[in-house]
Design a protein around this motif. Structure first.
Motif, PDB file in Angstrom:
ATOM      1  N   ASN A 413       0.855  -1.283  -0.131  1.00  0.00           N
ATOM      2  CA  ASN A 413       0.070  -0.001  -0.056  1.00  0.00           C
ATOM      3  C   ASN A 413       0.841   1.230   0.101  1.00  0.00           C
ATOM      4  N   ILE A 414       0.650   2.144  -0.847  1.00  0.00           N
ATOM      5  CA  ILE A 414       1.406   3.402  -1.054  1.00  0.00           C
ATOM      6  C   ILE A 414       0.421   4.654  -0.852  1.00  0.00           C
ATOM      7  N   GLU A 415       0.683   5.538  -0.215  1.00  0.00           N
ATOM      8  CA  GLU A 415      -0.116   6.824  -0.190  1.00  0.00           C
ATOM      9  C   GLU A 415       0.809   8.068  -0.065  1.00  0.00           C
ATOM     10  N   TYR A 416       0.183   8.989  -0.750  1.00  0.00           N
ATOM     11  CA  TYR A 416       1.166  10.314  -0.686  1.00  0.00           C
ATOM     12  C   TYR A 416       0.159  11.540  -0.060  1.00  0.00           C
ATOM     13  N   GLU A 417       0.805  12.651   0.390  1.00  0.00           N
ATOM     14  CA  GLU A 417      -0.063  13.683   0.995  1.00  0.00           C
ATOM     15  C   GLU A 417       1.172  14.938   0.770  1.00  0.00           C
ATOM     16  N   LEU A 418       0.284  15.805   0.144  1.00  0.00           N
ATOM     17  CA  LEU A 418       1.009  17.278  -0.264  1.00  0.00           C
ATOM     18  C   LEU A 418       1.090  18.076   1.244  1.00  0.00           C
ATOM     19  N   GLU A 419       2.454  18.289   1.762  1.00  0.00           N
ATOM     20  CA  GLU A 419       2.436  18.970   2.949  1.00  0.00           C
ATOM     21  C   GLU A 419       2.506  20.523   2.649  1.00  0.00           C
ATOM     22  N   ALA A 420       3.228  20.894   1.749  1.00  0.00           N
ATOM     23  CA  ALA A 420       3.579  22.285   1.259  1.00  0.00           C
ATOM     24  C   ALA A 420       2.444  22.730   0.315  1.00  0.00           C
ATOM     25  N   GLN A 421       1.383  22.876   0.725  1.00  0.00           N
ATOM     26  CA  GLN A 421       0.358  23.260  -0.180  1.00  0.00           C
ATOM     27  C   GLN A 421       0.298  24.449  -0.977  1.00  0.00           C
ATOM     28  N   GLN A 422       1.574  25.314  -0.780  1.00  0.00           N
ATOM     29  CA  GLN A 422       1.550  26.375  -1.810  1.00  0.00           C
ATOM     30  C   GLN A 422       2.237  25.820  -3.102  1.00  0.00           C
ATOM     31  N   LEU A 423       2.770  24.515  -3.134  1.00  0.00           N
ATOM     32  CA  LEU A 423       3.222  24.004  -4.227  1.00  0.00           C
ATOM     33  C   LEU A 423       2.123  23.443  -5.340  1.00  0.00           C
ATOM     34  N   GLU A 424       2.535  23.434  -6.506  1.00  0.00           N
ATOM     35  CA  GLU A 424       1.742  22.733  -7.548  1.00  0.00           C
ATOM     36  C   GLU A 424       2.490  21.877  -8.185  1.00  0.00           C
ATOM     37  N   LEU A 425       2.714  20.438  -7.705  1.00  0.00           N
ATOM     38  CA  LEU A 425       3.633  19.416  -8.384  1.00  0.00           C
ATOM     39  C   LEU A 425       3.148  19.075  -9.712  1.00  0.00           C
ATOM     40  N   GLN A 426       3.775  19.121 -10.571  1.00  0.00           N
ATOM     41  CA  GLN A 426       3.512  18.413 -11.898  1.00  0.00           C
ATOM     42  C   GLN A 426       4.394  17.492 -12.469  1.00  0.00           C
ATOM     43  N   ASP A 427       3.963  16.290 -13.207  1.00  0.00           N
ATOM     44  CA  ASP A 427       4.536  15.251 -13.616  1.00  0.00           C
ATOM     45  C   ASP A 427       4.884  14.378 -12.549  1.00  0.00           C
ATOM     46  N   VAL A 428       4.288  14.030 -11.542  1.00  0.00           N
ATOM     47  CA  VAL A 428       4.870  13.211 -10.508  1.00  0.00           C
ATOM     48  C   VAL A 428       4.901  12.032 -10.889  1.00  0.00           C
ATOM     49  N   SER A 429       5.891  11.190 -10.449  1.00  0.00           N
ATOM     50  CA  SER A 429       6.490  10.186 -10.709  1.00  0.00           C
ATOM     51  C   SER A 429       6.867   9.077  -9.696  1.00  0.00           C
ATOM     52  N   PHE A 430       6.402   8.067  -9.219  1.00  0.00           N
ATOM     53  CA  PHE A 430       6.849   7.289  -8.082  1.00  0.00           C
ATOM     54  C   PHE A 430       7.366   6.240  -8.717  1.00  0.00           C
ATOM     55  N   THR A 431       8.541   5.603  -8.837  1.00  0.00           N
ATOM     56  CA  THR A 431       9.234   4.553  -9.248  1.00  0.00           C
ATOM     57  C   THR A 431       9.367   3.177  -8.214  1.00  0.00           C
ATOM     58  N   ILE A 432       8.657   2.409  -8.312  1.00  0.00           N
ATOM     59  CA  ILE A 432       8.908   1.297  -7.123  1.00  0.00           C
ATOM     60  C   ILE A 432       9.501   0.076  -7.638  1.00  0.00           C
ATOM     61  N   PRO A 433      10.646  -0.203  -7.326  1.00  0.00           N
ATOM     62  CA  PRO A 433      11.498  -1.729  -7.744  1.00  0.00           C
ATOM     63  C   PRO A 433      10.321  -2.713  -7.400  1.00  0.00           C
ATOM     64  N   LEU A 434      10.728  -3.832  -8.278  1.00  0.00           N
ATOM     65  CA  LEU A 434       9.773  -4.977  -8.184  1.00  0.00           C
ATOM     66  C   LEU A 434      10.778  -6.279  -8.047  1.00  0.00           C
ATOM     67  N   PRO A 435      10.658  -7.266  -7.535  1.00  0.00           N
ATOM     68  CA  PRO A 435      11.437  -8.415  -7.681  1.00  0.00           C
ATOM     69  C   PRO A 435      11.650  -9.094  -9.046  1.00  0.00           C
ATOM     70  N   MET A 436      12.469  -9.533  -9.610  1.00  0.00           N
ATOM     71  CA  MET A 436      12.674  -9.784 -11.002  1.00  0.00           C
ATOM     72  C   MET A 436      11.675 -11.159 -11.289  1.00  0.00           C
ATOM     73  N   ASN A 437      11.264 -11.005 -12.330  1.00  0.00           N
ATOM     74  CA  ASN A 437      10.321 -11.879 -13.266  1.00  0.00           C
ATOM     75  C   ASN A 437       9.058 -12.085 -12.187  1.00  0.00           C
ATOM     76  N   PRO A 483       9.266  -7.645   1.771  1.00  0.00           N
ATOM     77  CA  PRO A 483       9.191  -6.244   1.882  1.00  0.00           C
ATOM     78  C   PRO A 483      10.303  -5.472   1.531  1.00  0.00           C
ATOM     79  N   GLY A 484      11.527  -5.784   1.789  1.00  0.00           N
ATOM     80  CA  GLY A 484      12.833  -5.040   1.290  1.00  0.00           C
ATOM     81  C   GLY A 484      12.961  -4.927  -0.276  1.00  0.00           C
ATOM     82  N   ASP A 485      12.081  -5.720  -0.899  1.00  0.00           N
ATOM     83  CA  ASP A 485      12.038  -5.742  -2.314  1.00  0.00           C
ATOM     84  C   ASP A 485      11.732  -4.412  -3.124  1.00  0.00           C
ATOM     85  N   PHE A 486      10.894  -3.768  -2.448  1.00  0.00           N
ATOM     86  CA  PHE A 486      10.194  -2.375  -2.745  1.00  0.00           C
ATOM     87  C   PHE A 486      11.063  -1.064  -2.708  1.00  0.00           C
TER      88      PHE A 486
END
Length: 532
Positions: A413-437, A483-486
């Motif tokens: 489970n992954i969740e995010y929350e914007l704390e600095a609400q004066q910002l407008e973040l664009q093109d947000v990308s979360f890259t999570i590694p996975l086990p092979m195959n 769990p450490g794979d991610f």
């Protein structure tokens, strides 16, 4: 002389690099190279050894041999002179004479070998000429690279615009009390990587075959309808020619990348791909700015490293304010900044800037007010740095929670929350590694995601995160994982609002204090943002 081949091999006879200069079968070359170690006489030092058909001329180089294979009719003195220049070339392109370094610089060495010998005969060149020939720039290559970068930028800009449009539609639907578009996208099927060339719609988001290498899931049903319509190819054209574009896109697809002008998803990739996407977004933001004769550029950079169980391991914000003047009439100016930057920000002015003026009035001006700023040059006048270990300083918090599902895999489970609400973040990308195959099974998500089987990552994409859309979540499961794979989880984004809060208020002329029309651009980007 007739030089058959040049090779670099170990003293045990293992060939690291070989280049042949005459027509000969691969089996014959391999046979000649394999015979060389057997011809070496133990306890004696020679520079050459002969067989019935060829001559081996060699020189020891620490743990390696530089080896030339020539005909027996060649002049031995010329062979030795050629061997000497080959031996000089190796250290020029390989800093250490070991197997790994030679392998990493193999192509540079092959190019250099080709400058020494042509069709079996030595060219009259010295070491300096070889380096010059190898390093010569290609105008055609530069033109091709420029065209390719322009095409990529146009394609990504079109994808960003489409993603933002879909995001607005989702927000409008939620305000009207209708069903959540993200929920509909998460439960229904999506587009697969191979469906763009056929029917356009896939019945399941998790059933793509392994040889595809990447699966793209879109955000809502409207994007599906758009994908089924024929789309103009003009977004990837430059100068009316599309042949190079098609071959470039096909090459990327064959390597497992996703390049699409129909769906809003960006290409999946590792942290380097995310950093590349940020660079493209930076260039796109900068290109949209109309520049006046006085132009300000504010660049803000984040380096963030967070622990997976909480806590700040590293947080650093740094930035630079540059000034560019294109008109000599505005060379002598004062730049007044807003004093409402974040508390604790360390500011440092350029040595030629009046520090007392800046401290008392938050105004940037030269020590010698009679001297103008340089023309048509980006002049860095102010830089800053902010370091903190306080979790409240983090602009975007991410909670990645992998848990054992009792079947040898993990539910994530992954969740995010914007704390600095004066910002407008664009093109947000979360890259999570996975086990092979191991292909993930995604249950619910906001935005879109891409699974890249070749790079073993899942990339979660959010077009915009702001005060109206400050949180989101994603849930997926993986078999045969721990769990450490991610981790480490990489994040990238850009914003037109800086984190430090350095903002220009006005620009005036020194003598008359008359206001000067100016343009400004601000960019916040991520150098490193990871959860480890």
């Amino acid at each position: 002389m007739v030089l058959i081949a040049a090779a670099v091999c170990t003293k045990n006879g293992k060939v690291i690099l070989s280049r042949q200069f005459v027509e000969m079968t691969k089996a014959r070359i391999e046979g000649l190279l394999a015979a060389f170690p057997k011809l070496m006489t133990a306890g004696k030092q020679h520079t050459y050894v002969e067989t019935d058909s060829v001559r081996y001329v060699y020189q020891p180089m620490e743990k390696l041999y530089m080896l030339l294979i020539t005909t027996k009719a060649s002049n031995i003195l010329e062979d030795l002179e050629t061997l000497r220049i080959f031996s000089k070339v190796i250290p020029e392109y390989s800093h250490s004479l070991d197997e790994k370094e030679i392998g990493e610089n193999a192509f540079s060495l092959i190019f250099a070998f080709d400058e020494i010998v042509a069709l079996g005969y030595r060219e009259s060149v010295n070491l300096a000429q070889i380096k010059t020939f190898v390093e010569m720039d290609s105008h055609e290559e530069k033109v091709y690279q420029a065209v390719r970068q322009t095409q990529e930028r146009e394609a990504r800009q079109k994808m960003r615009e489409k993603a933002k449009e879909l995001q607005r539609q989702r927000m409008e639907a939620s305000k009207r009390g209708g069903p959540s578009l993200s929920g509909m996208g998460g439960r229904s099927g999506g587009f697969s990587a191979d469906s763009f060339g056929s029917s356009g719609v896939s019945s399941s988001s998790g059933s793509s075959s392994a040889n595809i290498g990447i699966t793209s899931i879109d955000v809502d049903t409207k994007s599906k309808a758009a994908a089924s319509k024929p789309t103009s190819r003009n977004a990837l054209k430059l100068g009316g020619k599309s042949k190079d574009v098609d071959s470039f896109v096909d090459q990327l697809k064959s390597e497992g990348e996703k390049i699409a002008n129909l769906a809003p998803a960006a290409p999946a990739g590792s942290s380097s791909a995310a950093a590349s996407a940020s660079a493209v977004a930076k260039a796109a933001i900068s290109a949209d700015i109309h520049k006046e004769s006085v132009h300000l550029k504010i660049e803000d950079k984040l380096v963030v490293r967070l622990g997976r169980d909480g806590g700040v391991q590293q947080f650093e914000n740094s930035g630079l304010l540059t000034l560019r003047i294109a008109d000599e009439a505005y060379g002598r100016i004062l730049l007044k900044l807003s004093p409402n930057y974040i508390q604790g920000l360390q500011l440092q002015t350029h040595p030629n800037v009046d520090k007392e003026l800046f401290k008392s009035r938050t105004t940037i001006g030269l020590k010698n007010l009679g001297k103008p700023f340089p023309l048509n040059t980006d002049v860095g006048v102010l830089k800053w740095r902010f370091v903190s270990q306080d979790e409240s300083a983090i602009p975007l918090t991410i909670n990645c929670w992998p848990s054992d599902n009792g079947e040898g895999g993990c539910d994530v489970n992954i969740e995010y929350e914007l704390e600095a609400q004066q910002l407008e973040l664009q093109d947000v990308s979360f890259t999570i590694p996975l086990p092979m195959n191991v292909q993930p099974t995604v249950a619910e998500y906001d935005g879109t995601y891409n699974y890249n089987a070749r790079k073993h990552v899942i990339q979660w994409l959010i077009p915009v995160i702001d005060s109206a859309n400050k949180s989101g979540s994603m849930e997926f499961s993986c078999s045969a994982s721990i769990p450490g794979d991610f981790f480490p989880l990489q994040v990238s984004f850009v914003s037109k609002t800086t984190y430090a809060g350095v903002v220009a208020q006005e620009v005036v002329q020194v003598e008359s204090e008359a206001a000067v029309k100016y343009s400004s651009e601000s960019i916040l980007f991520v150098e490193k943002y990871e959860i480890v």
